[in-house]
Motif scaffolding. Structure first.
Motif, PDB file in Angstrom:
ATOM      1  N   LYS A  16       0.826  -1.211   0.000  1.00 16.15           N
ATOM      2  CA  LYS A  16       0.000   0.000   0.000  1.00 16.15           C
ATOM      3  C   LYS A  16       0.859   1.259   0.000  1.00 16.15           C
ATOM      4  O   LYS A  16       0.506   2.264  -0.621  1.00 16.15           O
ATOM      5  CB  LYS A  16      -0.944  -0.011   1.203  1.00 16.15           C
ATOM      6  CG  LYS A  16      -2.056  -1.049   1.091  1.00 16.15           C
ATOM      7  CD  LYS A  16      -3.046  -0.943   2.224  1.00 16.15           C
ATOM      8  CE  LYS A  16      -4.161  -1.969   2.071  1.00 16.15           C
ATOM      9  NZ  LYS A  16      -5.141  -1.910   3.167  1.00 16.15           N
TER      10      LYS A  16
ATOM     11  N   PRO B  53      -7.407   4.650  -0.341  1.00 16.79           N
ATOM     12  CA  PRO B  53      -8.474   4.538  -1.341  1.00 16.79           C
ATOM     13  C   PRO B  53      -8.363   5.545  -2.476  1.00 16.79           C
ATOM     14  O   PRO B  53      -8.617   5.213  -3.639  1.00 16.79           O
ATOM     15  CB  PRO B  53      -9.744   4.775  -0.511  1.00 16.79           C
ATOM     16  CG  PRO B  53      -9.393   4.320   0.856  1.00 16.79           C
ATOM     17  CD  PRO B  53      -7.956   4.731   1.034  1.00 16.79           C
ATOM     18  N   ARG B  54      -7.954   6.784  -2.159  1.00 17.37           N
ATOM     19  CA  ARG B  54      -7.802   7.788  -3.219  1.00 17.37           C
ATOM     20  C   ARG B  54      -6.626   7.421  -4.135  1.00 17.37           C
ATOM     21  O   ARG B  54      -6.675   7.665  -5.349  1.00 17.37           O
ATOM     22  CB  ARG B  54      -7.561   9.164  -2.600  1.00 17.37           C
ATOM     23  CG  ARG B  54      -8.682   9.706  -1.760  1.00 17.37           C
ATOM     24  CD  ARG B  54      -9.896  10.134  -2.573  1.00 17.37           C
ATOM     25  NE  ARG B  54     -10.736   9.005  -2.964  1.00 17.37           N
ATOM     26  CZ  ARG B  54     -11.545   8.355  -2.151  1.00 17.37           C
ATOM     27  NH1 ARG B  54     -11.663   8.726  -0.890  1.00 17.37           N
ATOM     28  NH2 ARG B  54     -12.279   7.339  -2.589  1.00 17.37           N
TER      29      ARG B  54
ATOM     30  N   GLU C 276      -7.822   4.702  -6.388  1.00 17.49           N
ATOM     31  CA  GLU C 276      -8.744   5.271  -7.373  1.00 17.49           C
ATOM     32  C   GLU C 276      -7.992   5.879  -8.542  1.00 17.49           C
ATOM     33  O   GLU C 276      -8.369   5.698  -9.714  1.00 17.49           O
ATOM     34  CB  GLU C 276      -9.626   6.321  -6.703  1.00 17.49           C
ATOM     35  CG  GLU C 276     -10.671   6.926  -7.623  1.00 17.49           C
ATOM     36  CD  GLU C 276     -11.504   7.988  -6.953  1.00 17.49           C
ATOM     37  OE1 GLU C 276     -12.568   8.352  -7.497  1.00 17.49           O
ATOM     38  OE2 GLU C 276     -11.091   8.472  -5.874  1.00 17.49           O
TER      39      GLU C 276
ATOM     40  N   THR D  21      -6.125  -6.338  -5.257  1.00 18.13           N
ATOM     41  CA  THR D  21      -7.445  -5.714  -5.256  1.00 18.13           C
ATOM     42  C   THR D  21      -8.508  -6.538  -5.970  1.00 18.13           C
ATOM     43  O   THR D  21      -9.703  -6.354  -5.707  1.00 18.13           O
ATOM     44  CB  THR D  21      -7.381  -4.321  -5.917  1.00 18.13           C
ATOM     45  OG1 THR D  21      -6.924  -4.453  -7.271  1.00 18.13           O
ATOM     46  CG2 THR D  21      -6.442  -3.405  -5.159  1.00 18.13           C
TER      47      THR D  21
ATOM     48  N   ARG E 271     -16.070  -0.077  -5.156  1.00 18.83           N
ATOM     49  CA  ARG E 271     -15.645   1.181  -4.538  1.00 18.83           C
ATOM     50  C   ARG E 271     -14.217   1.041  -4.042  1.00 18.83           C
ATOM     51  O   ARG E 271     -13.817   0.014  -3.499  1.00 18.83           O
ATOM     52  CB  ARG E 271     -16.569   1.541  -3.376  1.00 18.83           C
ATOM     53  CG  ARG E 271     -18.012   1.755  -3.768  1.00 18.83           C
ATOM     54  CD  ARG E 271     -18.861   2.052  -2.557  1.00 18.83           C
ATOM     55  NE  ARG E 271     -18.391   3.242  -1.861  1.00 18.83           N
ATOM     56  CZ  ARG E 271     -18.855   3.612  -0.673  1.00 18.83           C
ATOM     57  NH1 ARG E 271     -19.772   2.894  -0.063  1.00 18.83           N
ATOM     58  NH2 ARG E 271     -18.384   4.695  -0.091  1.00 18.83           N
ATOM     59  N   SER E 272     -13.423   2.091  -4.200  1.00 17.94           N
ATOM     60  CA  SER E 272     -12.019   2.023  -3.817  1.00 17.94           C
ATOM     61  C   SER E 272     -11.849   1.841  -2.321  1.00 17.94           C
ATOM     62  O   SER E 272     -10.832   1.323  -1.869  1.00 17.94           O
ATOM     63  CB  SER E 272     -11.285   3.289  -4.282  1.00 17.94           C
ATOM     64  OG  SER E 272     -11.893   4.445  -3.736  1.00 17.94           O
ATOM     65  N   GLU E 273     -12.843   2.270  -1.505  1.00 17.92           N
ATOM     66  CA  GLU E 273     -12.727   2.102  -0.059  1.00 17.92           C
ATOM     67  C   GLU E 273     -12.670   0.625   0.324  1.00 17.92           C
ATOM     68  O   GLU E 273     -12.088   0.251   1.328  1.00 17.92           O
ATOM     69  CB  GLU E 273     -13.919   2.770   0.657  1.00 17.92           C
ATOM     70  CG  GLU E 273     -13.870   4.285   0.688  1.00 17.92           C
ATOM     71  CD  GLU E 273     -14.399   4.906  -0.598  1.00 17.92           C
ATOM     72  OE1 GLU E 273     -14.727   4.139  -1.532  1.00 17.92           O
ATOM     73  OE2 GLU E 273     -14.466   6.146  -0.660  1.00 17.92           O
TER      74      GLU E 273
ATOM     75  N   ASP F  42      -9.314  -1.331   0.906  1.00 15.83           N
ATOM     76  CA  ASP F  42      -8.528  -0.999   2.083  1.00 15.83           C
ATOM     77  C   ASP F  42      -8.944  -1.831   3.296  1.00 15.83           C
ATOM     78  O   ASP F  42      -8.386  -1.662   4.377  1.00 15.83           O
ATOM     79  CB  ASP F  42      -8.672   0.491   2.409  1.00 15.83           C
ATOM     80  CG  ASP F  42      -7.521   1.010   3.247  1.00 15.83           C
ATOM     81  OD1 ASP F  42      -6.431   0.399   3.198  1.00 15.83           O
ATOM     82  OD2 ASP F  42      -7.701   2.012   3.963  1.00 15.83           O
TER      83      ASP F  42
END
Length: 501
Positions: free
Chosen positions: A240, A297-298, A301, A343, A469-471, A474
């Motif tokens: 990450k 998450p950003r 994205e 992911t 969703r990118s969240e 995580d």
């Protein structure tokens, strides 16, 4: 659980309303986990105590006896600069462990307290502003076990990090944890410079022996670095953090230069990200110039958007646009190869390893051509080391038990980041904590984890995460993945060799 999660008032209410034991009764009949604080320099005896209390006892009570590969993680979190008194040994804690030997921390007399205060004012010793934690996690199961909590400061160097690596590794072997829990497979960090230098010293010191059980598998892989540390321990950098550093590079003015001479930076990306149907000028601006560049998450994205831009159909293009699109497609292939294994919950283990191998070979080629215009030496080395560690750990799992699943996302130090989140939660989301409070919260977090290990049905699962969703990426768990992840199903030489030809 009520006391740790809700505090004294909730326990008092439940005690009077439903007959639960009071806090006084709990303390009389229940043994709470106590992390041994480090006062002065690092002590093997303190680590041995923590391994016994934090690792052995909870795993035994939860019935976990299967041997697992172990990943040791090191990271730090903010600490309030305050000296604290520990009654069990009448010493002062909260002093940076590196500088503590220069002063007397034992409070024998009133004068000794005044002398310590003067030494701190003069700078002979420093009040710690960080808590450096070493924790263990096991491949194939949940749980994060803090075994060392050091008060530290920003002045630590590579020699200090090396001492931590060597002392904790020695304590793990000396405690018998290798036989009760499992051998150390890797040491994970976030890529801080002192720890990187120390990691290269400790875990790239000797070449894998031909007598090793994993040698026959790994030696046939062209280009794989076979140097490890003692007991075949490998260095690892958190994936990450690598994602965030790639995004930092993309958001910089210098950007990434690929072998056709195209510079991929915010100015270029802004022209093409707007072509994605789900994005507007405002959303593109937020991706390229976020309020928090460290938001995972950003970062994911943005990486996914770059991959999507490379896969668009542009139709007829002029020569200049064609050059840009070729560069974006190449970069999208590189990013997709490192991003998807962590992911995409539908990939099999074979597909994950093939994808990481693709990244390693593409990245090597691009770095060979463009050097630091492609990415920095540190980022290139860390990303390649991360891929190498994943392959080594899979090979070790195939020797230990090929019928067990192997989860790629369990490499890195993310479990330690989640532990830090629990420390803040236990403090009412108050990030300010003294060294004594941090030690207490680590013990509370260990007790809470032990309760969930004994009663896994009470732990809230994350199986239904919305992965669109990118969240969601995580907060992945072992239950999130649906592909075939059995270790023995992946033939490593074939996966690595296919992309290297």
């Amino acid at each position: 659980m009520a006391y740790v999660l809700g505090g004294r008032k909730l326990l008092y209410a439940l005690s009077h309303g439903y007959g639960l034991p009071s806090l006084r009764t709990l303390r009389r009949y229940t043994a709470f986990t106590r992390i041994m604080p480090t006062i002065g320099t690092i002590s093997i005896s303190d680590i041995l105590h923590n391994i016994e209390e934090v690792v052995f006892k909870p795993r035994t009570s939860a019935g976990k006896t299967k041997l697992r590969g172990v990943n040791l993680m090191i990271d730090e979190t903010a600490l309030e600069q305050r000296a604290v008194h520990f009654r069990h040994n009448n010493q002062v804690g909260g002093i940076c462990w590196r500088h503590a030997p220069a002063v007397n921390l034992l409070l024998n007399t009133y004068e000794s307290a005044l002398k310590l205060s003067d030494d701190i004012k003069k700078g002979t010793a420093h009040l710690a502003n960080e808590l450096t934690v070493v924790a263990a996690s096991c491949f194939g199961e949940g749980g994060t076990y803090p075994i060392l909590a050091l008060p530290s400061c920003k002045g630590l160097n590579a020699d200090d990090s090396q001492k931590i690596y060597e002392t904790v590794t020695e304590a793990w072997d000396k405690s018998g944890a290798a036989d009760k829990v499992g051998p150390i497979w890797s040491w994970s960090t976030d890529g801080a410079m002192p720890r990187r230098i120390a990691g290269y010293r400790c875990f790239l010191s000797q070449k894998l022996s031909p007598t090793s059980p994993i040698y026959a598998t790994l030696a046939s892989m062209a280009g794989l670095n076979l140097y490890t540390g003692c007991n075949q321990i490998t260095l690892d950098f958190d994936y990450k953090h690598i994602f965030k550093r790639i995004c930092t590079l993309l958001r910089s003015t210098q950007g990434i230069v690929l072998n056709n001479g195209r510079v991929i930076n915010p100015a270029m990306l802004a022209r093409y990200l707007i072509r994605l149907p789900q994005h507007s000028p405002e959303s593109v601006q937020k991706m390229l110039y976020p309020h928090d560049p460290q938001d995972v998450p950003r970062a994911i994205e943005l990486l996914e958007a770059v991959v999507a831009v490379g896969e668009l159909d542009y139709g007829n293009m002029d020569a200049n646009t064609c050059g840009d699109v070729d560069a974006l497609r190449l970069l999208g292939s590189v990013i997709k190869a490192i991003l998807e294994p962590f992911t995409n919950v539908h990939m099999s283990l074979t597909e994950q390893i093939t994808s990481l191998s693709t990244f390693a070979h593409l990245s090597f080629t691009l770095f060979r051509v463009s050097r630091t215009q492609y990415m920095s030496n540190q980022l290139y080395g860390d990303s390649q080391t991360m891929v190498k560690n994943a392959i080594f750990c899979l090979a070790k799992q195939q020797v230990l038990d090929p019928n067990e699943p192997f989860y790629i996302f369990q490499v890195g130090d993310d479990p330690l980041e989640r532990l830090f989140g629990k420390l803040r939660m236990l403090g009412g989301h108050n990030t300010a904590m003294s060294y004594a409070q941090a030690i207490d919260r680590l013990g509370d977090a260990s007790d809470l984890q032990g309760a969930f290990m004994r009663n896994p049905d009470l732990d809230q699962s994350e199986r239904r995460l919305n992965m669109s969703r990118s969240e969601g990426v995580d907060h992945l768990s072992m239950g999130s993945f649906t592909g075939n992840l059995i270790a023995g199903s992946c033939h490593l030489p074939e996966r690595m060799g296919r992309r290297s030809r």
